[in-house]
Design a protein around this motif. Structure first.
Motif, PDB file in Angstrom:
ATOM      1  N   ARG A  16      37.028  35.616  44.114  1.00 17.54           N
ATOM      2  CA  ARG A  16      35.785  35.275  43.431  1.00 17.54           C
ATOM      3  C   ARG A  16      36.090  35.149  41.943  1.00 17.54           C
ATOM      4  O   ARG A  16      36.690  36.045  41.353  1.00 17.54           O
ATOM      5  CB  ARG A  16      34.730  36.383  43.610  1.00 17.54           C
ATOM      6  N   GLY A  17      35.684  34.073  41.323  1.00 24.18           N
ATOM      7  CA  GLY A  17      35.774  33.947  39.881  1.00 24.18           C
ATOM      8  C   GLY A  17      37.154  33.579  39.384  1.00 24.18           C
ATOM      9  O   GLY A  17      38.100  33.352  40.146  1.00 24.18           O
ATOM     10  N   THR A  18      37.257  33.506  38.045  1.00 27.42           N
ATOM     11  CA  THR A  18      38.502  33.174  37.374  1.00 27.42           C
ATOM     12  C   THR A  18      38.711  34.146  36.218  1.00 27.42           C
ATOM     13  O   THR A  18      37.813  34.891  35.851  1.00 27.42           O
ATOM     14  CB  THR A  18      38.485  31.734  36.837  1.00 27.42           C
ATOM     15  N   PRO A  31      35.402  46.068  55.326  1.00 24.87           N
ATOM     16  CA  PRO A  31      36.185  44.928  54.846  1.00 24.87           C
ATOM     17  C   PRO A  31      35.896  44.639  53.380  1.00 24.87           C
ATOM     18  O   PRO A  31      34.951  45.165  52.790  1.00 24.87           O
ATOM     19  CB  PRO A  31      35.702  43.782  55.739  1.00 24.87           C
ATOM     20  N   GLY A  32      36.713  43.771  52.794  1.00 31.54           N
ATOM     21  CA  GLY A  32      36.568  43.468  51.381  1.00 31.54           C
ATOM     22  C   GLY A  32      35.244  42.834  51.010  1.00 31.54           C
ATOM     23  O   GLY A  32      34.782  42.967  49.876  1.00 31.54           O
ATOM     24  N   GLY A  33      34.604  42.154  51.960  1.00 29.25           N
ATOM     25  CA  GLY A  33      33.331  41.518  51.672  1.00 29.25           C
ATOM     26  C   GLY A  33      32.235  42.479  51.254  1.00 29.25           C
ATOM     27  O   GLY A  33      31.230  42.063  50.670  1.00 29.25           O
ATOM     28  N   VAL A  34      32.428  43.778  51.516  1.00 30.83           N
ATOM     29  CA  VAL A  34      31.428  44.780  51.128  1.00 30.83           C
ATOM     30  C   VAL A  34      31.319  44.880  49.598  1.00 30.83           C
ATOM     31  O   VAL A  34      30.340  45.410  49.075  1.00 30.83           O
ATOM     32  CB  VAL A  34      31.771  46.144  51.771  1.00 30.83           C
ATOM     33  N   TRP A  35      32.306  44.338  48.872  1.00 28.52           N
ATOM     34  CA  TRP A  35      32.253  44.336  47.409  1.00 28.52           C
ATOM     35  C   TRP A  35      31.259  43.312  46.855  1.00 28.52           C
ATOM     36  O   TRP A  35      31.026  43.269  45.637  1.00 28.52           O
ATOM     37  CB  TRP A  35      33.627  43.992  46.842  1.00 28.52           C
ATOM     38  N   GLU A  36      30.694  42.480  47.678  1.00 25.04           N
ATOM     39  CA  GLU A  36      29.965  41.294  47.222  1.00 25.04           C
ATOM     40  C   GLU A  36      28.954  41.582  46.112  1.00 25.04           C
ATOM     41  O   GLU A  36      28.880  40.851  45.118  1.00 25.04           O
ATOM     42  CB  GLU A  36      29.254  40.634  48.402  1.00 25.04           C
ATOM     43  N   GLU A  44      32.128  36.975  36.891  1.00 28.28           N
ATOM     44  CA  GLU A  44      31.793  36.251  35.671  1.00 28.28           C
ATOM     45  C   GLU A  44      32.867  36.437  34.597  1.00 28.28           C
ATOM     46  O   GLU A  44      32.938  35.662  33.637  1.00 28.28           O
ATOM     47  CB  GLU A  44      30.432  36.705  35.141  1.00 28.28           C
ATOM     48  N   HIS A  45      33.703  37.467  34.765  1.00 29.62           N
ATOM     49  CA  HIS A  45      34.715  37.790  33.768  1.00 29.62           C
ATOM     50  C   HIS A  45      36.131  37.831  34.337  1.00 29.62           C
ATOM     51  O   HIS A  45      37.094  37.684  33.575  1.00 29.62           O
ATOM     52  CB  HIS A  45      34.416  39.154  33.134  1.00 29.62           C
ATOM     53  N   PHE A  46      36.261  38.061  35.651  1.00 28.71           N
ATOM     54  CA  PHE A  46      37.563  38.329  36.240  1.00 28.71           C
ATOM     55  C   PHE A  46      37.785  37.507  37.511  1.00 28.71           C
ATOM     56  O   PHE A  46      36.829  37.067  38.162  1.00 28.71           O
ATOM     57  CB  PHE A  46      37.697  39.815  36.600  1.00 28.71           C
ATOM     58  N   ARG A  47      39.051  37.329  37.849  1.00 29.26           N
ATOM     59  CA  ARG A  47      39.448  36.779  39.144  1.00 29.26           C
ATOM     60  C   ARG A  47      39.493  37.947  40.132  1.00 29.26           C
ATOM     61  O   ARG A  47      40.434  38.726  40.155  1.00 29.26           O
ATOM     62  CB  ARG A  47      40.824  36.117  39.025  1.00 29.26           C
TER      63      ARG A  47
END
Length: 267
Positions: A16-18, A31-36, A44-47
């Motif tokens: 997500r993001g750049t 799973p990682g999707g729980v971070w959503e 908005e600030h990080f990849r």
């Protein structure tokens, strides 16, 4: 779907993001999707790199037991495969102790750490709780196991909020129809990693900036665990929320998301 080979497994991840990389390591069964809900802000600030841990989601689920050393090496290999030399790292619960090990075993890869509802070691009550969780996973229907987990991680204000209550009920319904629930052996293998983790004598060697953050009313990883970790990492920051438990990052999201974003931007 993106997978990389790392440390003998195929590991699934999403981005997500750049910007500068942020490795997000989730807790047991998740799973990682729980971070959503948090990645929506951080991106908005990080990849943001959201990995499925060994034993869950679309990552391989080999026989256990696992260790936090092993799971930290999984993430070191993920970083290598993605060409990431150094990253900020945030870990939740089991993810936080994996993050500790990543900073200890691969210090050159970790710029800073956020350790959420973390521990340096388990005591008898903690081990007792993990043992019961494994029994619940082996013997309960998926929705009943989710019911037990909800009781561990949420506190009274969450139960008293109608929207939060309705979300919990939806979570039970979703668990009941999940086409691919985490296998029992994989949950037991992840639990073994949580139970055997002990960095009490090693945390003094963490050299990067660290924020230890949690809830004062956490019954799963009580506040003394967070306080012990913060006391043993040189210069660590500590923040514990009032009236919040293991899922403090959802219970206090309006503060957690901007607080962690600001800290990450500074470190």
């Amino acid at each position: 779907m993106p997978h990389v080979q790392t440390n003998g497994i195929n590991m699934y991840y999403e981005e997500r993001g750049t910007g500068e990389p942020l490795i997000c390591i989730m807790g047991v069964t998740a799973p990682g999707g729980v971070w959503e809900a948090h990645a929506n802000v951080w991106q908005e600030h990080f990849r943001c790199i959201l990995g499925d841990n060994r034993g869950v989601g679309m990552t391989d689920k080999p026989a256990g037991p696992y260790t936090t050393d092993m799971m930290a090496d999984d993430y070191a290999g993920l970083m290598d495969a993605l060409g990431i030399k150094k990253a900020r790292v945030v870990g939740c619960s089991l993810g936080s102790v994996i993050a500790q090990k990543l900073a200890l075993r691969h210090p050159e890869k970790v710029q800073s750490l956020i350790l959420m509802c973390t521990w340096a070691r388990q005591d008898r009550f903690g081990l007792y709780t993990w043992e019961h969780m494994m029994k619940c996973k082996a013997n309960f229907r998926p929705e009943d196991f989710m019911h037990y987990v909800q009781m561990l991680i949420f506190t009274k204000p969450w139960f008293d909020n109608d929207d939060c209550w309705n979300n919990m009920q939806q979570g039970l319904r979703d668990a009941a129809i999940n086409a691919a629930p985490q296998p029992v052996h994989a949950m037991e293998a992840q639990a073994a990693a949580a139970m055997s983790h002990n960095t009490l004598n090693d945390l003094k060697n963490v050299k990067c900036p660290a924020l230890v953050i949690g809830g004062k009313d956490d019954v799963f990883t009580p506040r003394w665990m967070s306080e012990e970790v913060a006391a043993n990492i040189p210069g660590a920051d500590l923040h514990l929320y009032d009236n919040a438990g293991h899922a403090f990052h959802w219970e206090c999201m309006n503060d957690f998301n901007p607080r962690t974003t600001d800290w990450l931007l500074k470190h």
